[in-house]
Design an enzyme around this catalytic site. Sequence first.
Site, PDB file in Angstrom:
ATOM      1  N   GLY A 129       5.638 122.357  48.431  1.00 27.14           N
ATOM      2  CA  GLY A 129       4.442 122.406  49.270  1.00 27.14           C
ATOM      3  C   GLY A 129       4.221 121.041  49.911  1.00 27.14           C
ATOM      4  O   GLY A 129       3.571 120.176  49.338  1.00 27.14           O
ATOM      5  N   ILE A 169       4.359 126.285  45.521  1.00 32.87           N
ATOM      6  CA  ILE A 169       3.731 127.474  46.076  1.00 32.87           C
ATOM      7  C   ILE A 169       4.470 127.941  47.336  1.00 32.87           C
ATOM      8  O   ILE A 169       5.123 127.143  48.006  1.00 32.87           O
ATOM      9  CB  ILE A 169       2.246 127.210  46.467  1.00 32.87           C
ATOM     10  CG1 ILE A 169       2.136 126.060  47.454  1.00 32.87           C
ATOM     11  CG2 ILE A 169       1.423 126.953  45.232  1.00 32.87           C
ATOM     12  CD1 ILE A 169       0.738 125.828  48.022  1.00 32.87           C
ATOM     13  N   CYS A 221       5.549 136.416  50.337  1.00 31.30           N
ATOM     14  CA  CYS A 221       5.608 136.203  51.784  1.00 31.30           C
ATOM     15  C   CYS A 221       4.369 136.810  52.431  1.00 31.30           C
ATOM     16  O   CYS A 221       4.122 138.007  52.301  1.00 31.30           O
ATOM     17  CB  CYS A 221       6.846 136.828  52.395  1.00 31.30           C
ATOM     18  SG  CYS A 221       6.896 136.574  54.185  1.00 31.30           S
ATOM     19  N   GLY A 256       8.458 136.790  59.617  1.00 28.46           N
ATOM     20  CA  GLY A 256       8.609 138.185  59.208  1.00 28.46           C
ATOM     21  C   GLY A 256       9.912 138.477  58.486  1.00 28.46           C
ATOM     22  O   GLY A 256      10.443 139.580  58.585  1.00 28.46           O
ATOM     23  N   ASN A 301      17.316 133.895  47.521  1.00 25.53           N
ATOM     24  CA  ASN A 301      15.944 134.367  47.617  1.00 25.53           C
ATOM     25  C   ASN A 301      15.991 135.855  47.950  1.00 25.53           C
ATOM     26  O   ASN A 301      16.617 136.267  48.924  1.00 25.53           O
ATOM     27  CB  ASN A 301      15.187 133.576  48.697  1.00 25.53           C
ATOM     28  CG  ASN A 301      13.725 133.964  48.779  1.00 25.53           C
ATOM     29  OD1 ASN A 301      13.380 134.982  49.356  1.00 25.53           O
ATOM     30  ND2 ASN A 301      12.865 133.145  48.188  1.00 25.53           N
TER      31      ASN A 301
END
Lengths: 307, 269
Positions: free
Chosen positions: A246, A193, A132, A74, A101
């Site tokens: 990934g 990704i 997200c 979260g 980020n």
Amino acid sequence: MTTPDLTVTVGGLTLANPVLAASGTFGYGLDLDDLCPPERLGGIVTKGLSPEPRAGAPMPRIAETACGMLNAIGLENIGVEAFCREKLPVLRERGVTVIVNVFGASSGQYRDVIERCEAAGGIAGYELNVSCPNVSSGGMEFGHDPALLEELTRLCRDATVKPLWVKLSPNAPDLIATAQAAAAGGADALSLINTLRGMAIDPYRRRPELARTFGGLSGPAVMPVALRMVYEVHRALPGVPLVGLGGIETGLDAVRFMLAGASAVQVGTATFRRPDAMLRIIEELEAYCRETKTSRVASLTGALEEI
Amino acid sequence: MGRRNVSARLAGRIDLTADTFSLRLQLDEPVDRPVPGQFVMIRPAGGSQPFWRRAFSVAGFGTDGDGGWLDLMIKIAGPGTRAWHELPTGAAVEVLGPLGSGFPVEAVHGRLALVAGGIGLPPLLYAIGELERRGVAWDLYLGAPAAPALVGADICAERAKAGRGRLIIATDDGSRGERGVVTEVLERHIEAGERVDALWSCGPMPMLAALAAVAERTNVEAYVALEERMACGLGVCLGCIVPAAGGGHLRVCREGPVVPASRIDWSRM
């Protein structure tokens, strides 16, 4: 053969090697300093930063799956202010290439984070987190709507001249349309990704394993999907630099992403399993170059032979 | 040295009860002497399963042979822990540690009560060695639902006999030792006037919550060793949080696993 040249350029940003720490798996760059010194990496992508600190999701937040894991953290983070005050000066002094980020619940919040970082200085670039799967507002809704994404990217583009990356969602209904939208909005590169939305179920308790029911799947389980997406976006938008991620665990995995079209790669979940995973990947990448007489690792980007 | 990732070999296994066993890992390289309560993250070398390493509290440590050795105690709870039970002697293992916080061994004084429930014994068993070295007296309260589920009672009885300790066994059904939940038995002893200068405990969360309440009622300082599911054990996955008193949370792997019981908000657990 002379030492292979590991430097790569991603949309105007030159990195000492193509291996970056993925957001959310390496703290704020110094948390694993003793086991994986950040200056030895191509760069680090910070935990997603929002204007204010966020407490994140309730427990349980993680679940182990076949060849991977689910997380629903979260976007817990210390907030951009604390990052700029407490972490950034050390990273700057150490000469770490820092990609921040950026996360916001609204487009204005994304811009706020960038503006605060611009005032602090010493940041190499930004990666917009529009993918997200674990937050209720912001994030994924931008990543799923090409028009919104283009608008958000343009707003952030206007806030900085530094490299601006957009991290794409594998959960978006139309991957190519979102990639085009981010590029049209002024992104210098695309990271792909982010995690794949999934769930895990406890058969005895007859409940979802995660408090938020859904979480983001990462680890080797997602690599074939990630490779396909990097390949597709590279084919559709050959002029847009890509950062592939990934499930990368080895140097050969990094090579696979570069052949598919990535200029650099990020490593995330592998660090949880082995904190020095990225250092090994860099060594293995160099060994691959020697073995295959590749003088410049950058030449691997998009060098896939078609069948 | 701090925390390190080293290779090791499985030197042996001892079955303790129907579903618990101890493992000895012979380390190829030295690691820092763990503080009681600290843990290691381990995985079979080279394998891809289980996906995460598993966190186990250090139950014993010695410096003889190559890099020394570590003892761990494991309860079979699923396929991952079962695989550790089946691992052949001599198998290569990766060990990351020591990790997290430990019990405040430097600050102990007087008489210490150690309270273990379920598979909570390992850090306290290791602590006993440190306490003996420092000449500190201890009482170990070892609890289980019933006699067959008691883990390590014989080892603890030997330690008590050989040193400055006393073993008090508590079973919920009274099949061995005193009847009652271990925290109730502890409180009876305190109310009877026994000296307890501090409490160190490890066990299931409900037991630790009950212990925190006993500590508050009897005004004794308590430290608890927590357990949570973790992916990294290093403070970066943020998967192992517990609610902190006064708001926010603590990472079990970094601020913990050992924390003062008063730092936890047990009502939000």
